[in-house]
Scaffold this motif. Structure first.
Motif, short mmCIF file in Angstrom:
data_model
loop_
_atom_site.label_atom_id
_atom_site.label_comp_id
_atom_site.label_asym_id
_atom_site.label_seq_id
_atom_site.Cartn_x
_atom_site.Cartn_y
_atom_site.Cartn_z
N PHE A 62 -2.88 0.83 -6.53
CA PHE A 62 -2.81 0.42 -7.85
C PHE A 62 -3.49 -0.72 -8.53
O PHE A 62 -4.24 -0.68 -9.28
N TRP A 63 -2.96 -1.59 -7.72
CA TRP A 63 -3.72 -3.12 -8.19
C TRP A 63 -4.93 -3.48 -7.88
O TRP A 63 -5.69 -3.98 -8.54
N ALA A 64 -5.37 -3.04 -6.57
CA ALA A 64 -6.56 -3.18 -6.16
C ALA A 64 -7.76 -2.57 -6.71
O ALA A 64 -8.65 -2.62 -6.64
N SER A 65 -7.13 -1.25 -7.24
CA SER A 65 -8.19 -0.46 -8.02
C SER A 65 -8.66 -1.41 -9.10
O SER A 65 -9.76 -0.90 -9.64
N PHE A 66 -8.04 -2.54 -9.70
CA PHE A 66 -8.79 -3.19 -10.72
C PHE A 66 -10.05 -3.77 -10.33
O PHE A 66 -10.74 -4.41 -11.32
N GLN A 67 -10.51 -3.70 -9.01
CA GLN A 67 -11.66 -4.40 -8.74
C GLN A 67 -12.88 -3.50 -9.36
O GLN A 67 -13.84 -3.93 -9.84
N TYR A 68 -12.56 -2.40 -9.13
CA TYR A 68 -13.47 -1.29 -9.46
C TYR A 68 -13.40 -1.23 -11.14
O TYR A 68 -14.47 -0.69 -11.75
N VAL A 69 -12.33 -1.28 -11.92
CA VAL A 69 -12.22 -1.33 -13.28
C VAL A 69 -12.94 -2.45 -13.71
O VAL A 69 -13.79 -2.06 -14.88
N THR A 70 -13.09 -3.58 -13.19
CA THR A 70 -13.83 -4.58 -13.67
C THR A 70 -15.41 -4.38 -13.06
O THR A 70 -16.33 -4.92 -13.96
N LEU A 71 -15.54 -3.84 -11.94
CA LEU A 71 -16.86 -3.71 -11.46
C LEU A 71 -17.42 -2.61 -12.49
O LEU A 71 -18.78 -2.66 -12.89
N ILE A 72 -16.95 -1.61 -12.88
CA ILE A 72 -17.47 -0.44 -13.99
C ILE A 72 -17.43 -1.40 -15.42
O ILE A 72 -18.20 -1.08 -15.92
N GLY A 73 -16.49 -2.17 -15.54
CA GLY A 73 -16.21 -2.81 -16.93
C GLY A 73 -17.68 -3.50 -16.89
O GLY A 73 -18.23 -3.84 -18.03
N GLY A 74 -17.98 -4.24 -15.77
CA GLY A 74 -19.46 -5.00 -15.92
C GLY A 74 -20.60 -4.20 -16.24
O GLY A 74 -21.43 -4.55 -17.00
N GLN A 75 -20.74 -3.02 -15.71
CA GLN A 75 -21.79 -1.95 -16.22
C GLN A 75 -21.75 -1.59 -17.54
O GLN A 75 -22.63 -1.50 -18.40
N LEU A 76 -20.31 -1.37 -17.99
CA LEU A 76 -19.97 -0.85 -19.39
C LEU A 76 -20.48 -2.04 -20.31
O LEU A 76 -21.25 -2.00 -21.43
N LEU A 77 -20.20 -3.26 -20.16
CA LEU A 77 -20.51 -4.36 -20.79
C LEU A 77 -22.02 -4.54 -20.65
O LEU A 77 -22.42 -5.07 -21.91
N ALA A 78 -22.66 -4.29 -19.79
CA ALA A 78 -24.10 -4.73 -19.48
C ALA A 78 -24.80 -3.55 -20.50
O ALA A 78 -25.89 -3.90 -21.70
N LEU A 79 -24.22 -2.30 -20.39
CA LEU A 79 -25.00 -1.24 -21.48
C LEU A 79 -24.61 -1.67 -22.78
O LEU A 79 -25.43 -1.36 -23.56
N THR A 80 -23.16 -1.76 -23.19
CA THR A 80 -23.05 -2.37 -24.25
C THR A 80 -23.77 -3.49 -25.28
O THR A 80 -24.16 -3.27 -26.43
N VAL A 81 -23.78 -4.39 -24.36
CA VAL A 81 -24.81 -5.65 -24.76
C VAL A 81 -26.05 -5.13 -24.95
O VAL A 81 -26.66 -5.35 -26.12
N ILE A 82 -26.72 -4.21 -24.35
CA ILE A 82 -28.10 -3.77 -24.57
C ILE A 82 -28.28 -2.87 -25.60
O ILE A 82 -29.21 -3.04 -26.41
N LEU A 83 -27.21 -2.20 -25.75
CA LEU A 83 -27.13 -1.21 -27.04
C LEU A 83 -26.95 -1.85 -28.31
O LEU A 83 -27.79 -1.56 -29.46
N LEU A 84 -26.40 -3.05 -28.46
CA LEU A 84 -26.08 -3.58 -29.52
C LEU A 84 -27.48 -4.51 -29.89
O LEU A 84 -27.84 -4.73 -30.97
N VAL A 85 -28.03 -4.85 -28.83
CA VAL A 85 -29.58 -5.77 -28.97
C VAL A 85 -30.30 -4.93 -29.61
O VAL A 85 -31.18 -5.08 -30.49
N GLN A 86 -30.29 -3.69 -29.21
CA GLN A 86 -31.36 -2.53 -29.59
C GLN A 86 -31.11 -2.35 -31.19
O GLN A 86 -32.08 -1.73 -31.69
#
Length: 432
Positions: free
Chosen positions: A156-180
């Motif tokens: 359960f706790w170690a899964s948060f590595q991919y939660v944040t890894l995916i979160g990094g992708q999500l944040l990257a896409l969100t920032v790009i969409l906001l800039v657009q």
């Protein structure tokens, strides 16, 4: 008593949560910076590779993207050795600082029109620094989160590595969409693509403050800690990690970073629509990780990985075929979500099962280096190989290539030890 058992006894729940947040925050920023490149390549590729058609330009930027992955084994070795010898916290702080440097360089690099052939060289340098840093961050974060987690709930706790890894992708896409939303498509291609890189560099520096007070999880280190000589007896575990990383990383990158380009370049979807699809699908994907991590605490890591291997081998060709002819954003969302659901049994325990295969004195080195090699050879080259098949007029050939690598991961998964009967991270040594 091992260092992992001491950690279980010596930390309060609040301190453990703070440590998990600190480790995860750095992981999020690292992957945000890394994925910003993948998601903005559609906009800046012509600025650095002005000749040829769109696919040729994307091949140029994807080639540099792949070089970033080729730096990961070196980063995995360097930071893994540093983490095993000097401590996880020290190594994680150096890694995040280097990511800030790489992102800042890309944010200010001049274009081909300004400095000629020096432009792609400087872009390559920035990517190499990012790849070196990310290669180290993955192994250290996987090791740290597995060690800081409580016995019986490590999945359960170690899964948060991919939660944040995916979160990094999500944040990257969100920032790009906001800039657009605030600049024109022309401005996005000329200069606004630099904004996400600049923000990533600032965020990376901010994370340093969070990591300064992280507790150390491996205080007991011997003189051979972090050496290749000490790692050599664990060659079988090393090969298992490489084999599983090959299939897991390839499948993951095909349906995340490459999928944006695939929807635009093959399915003829509008770039903004493709961005919205990939942004939306990452939210449920992130939420799945703790559930599949908790499942592994009940059925074992091996069962999780076997489930992924079977489903990925059977579904890759049908999913890519359907996505190549998709005509609506809703259908694309459903198909990509199905693919990422298949990936989740693997991604949720990706760092943990690797850490469970190595003893503490070579854990960060073993995880980081084996992951770096497997990821560079297959995950990092996914876009380049896919585009090469497309340019050669045989795009469906890539579907079968990805299926074959997933099949290799399935066969390798059968060699994993069963963690249901014992907790490897509570043992003094790991015998594979």
């Amino acid at each position: 008593m091992t260092s992992d058992e001491k950690m279980d006894e010596g930390l309060t729940t609040r301190a453990r949560l703070r440590a998990i947040i600190a480790g995860s925050a750095g992981n999020l920023v690292e992957w945000y910076d890394f994925y910003v490149y993948a998601f903005t390549a559609l906009y800046f590729s012509a600025s650095f590779f002005p000749k040829g058609d769109v696919t040729a330009q994307l091949l140029g930027t994807s080639g540099i993207f792949a070089v970033g992955f080729l730096m990961r084994p070196l980063g995995g070795w360097f930071f893994g050795r540093l983490a095993d010898r000097r401590g996880r916290r020290h190594s994680m702080m150096v890694a995040i600082l280097l990511m800030a440097v790489g992102s800042a360089l890309i944010a200010v690099v001049p274009t081909y029109a300004q400095v000629g052939a020096a432009a792609p060289v400087l872009l390559l340098l920035g990517r190499m620094v990012q790849g070196f840093s990310t290669g180290g961050e993955y192994g250290i974060a996987a090791t740290y989160l597995s060690e800081i987690a409580t016995k019986g709930r490590r999945g359960f706790w170690a899964s948060f590595q991919y939660v944040t890894l995916i979160g990094g992708q999500l944040l990257a896409l969100t920032v790009i969409l906001l800039v657009q939303q605030f600049v024109s498509d022309e401005a996005m291609r000329e200069w606004a693509w630099r904004i996400p890189f600049a923000l990533g560099a600032v965020a990376a520096v901010a994370v340093l403050a969070l990591r300064r007070d992280m507790p150390e999880t491996a205080p007991d280190r011997n003189k051979e800690a972090g050496t290749m000589r000490a790692l050599l007896p664990h060659w079988r575990a090393f090969l298992i990690v490489m084999g599983l990383t090959a299939g897991g990383s390839l499948f993951f990158y095909v349906f995340t970073t490459y999928m944006q380009k695939y929807l635009v370049n093959t399915a003829a979807m509008d770039a903004k629509t493709a961005n919205w699809v990939m942004t939306a699908v990452l939210i449920p994907f992130a939420l799945m990780q703790p559930a599949f991590g908790a499942l592994s605490d009940r059925i074992g890591r091996k069962a999780n990985i076997v489930i992924f291997g079977v489903c990925a081998t059977l579904a890759t060709v049908p999913l890519l075929t359907l996505l190549g002819g998709v005509t609506s954003a809703g259908a694309a969302f459903a198909l990509v979500l199905l693919a990422l659901t298949i990936a989740s049994p693997y991604t949720a325990v990706s760092g943990l099962f690797k850490a469970e295969l190595f003893p503490v004195h070579v854990r960060a080195l073993g995880v980081g280096l084996a992951y770096g090699i497997g990821n560079a050879a297959f995950g990092g080259t996914a876009e380049y190989v896919a585009l090469s098949f497309k340019q050669a007029g045989n795009e469906s050939g890539f579907y079968w290539y990805a299926t074959a690598i997933c099949a290799v991961a399935l066969i390798t998964a059968l060699l994993l030890p069963d963690t249901r009967r014992r907790d490897p991270l509570s043992d003094a040594d790991v015998a594979v």
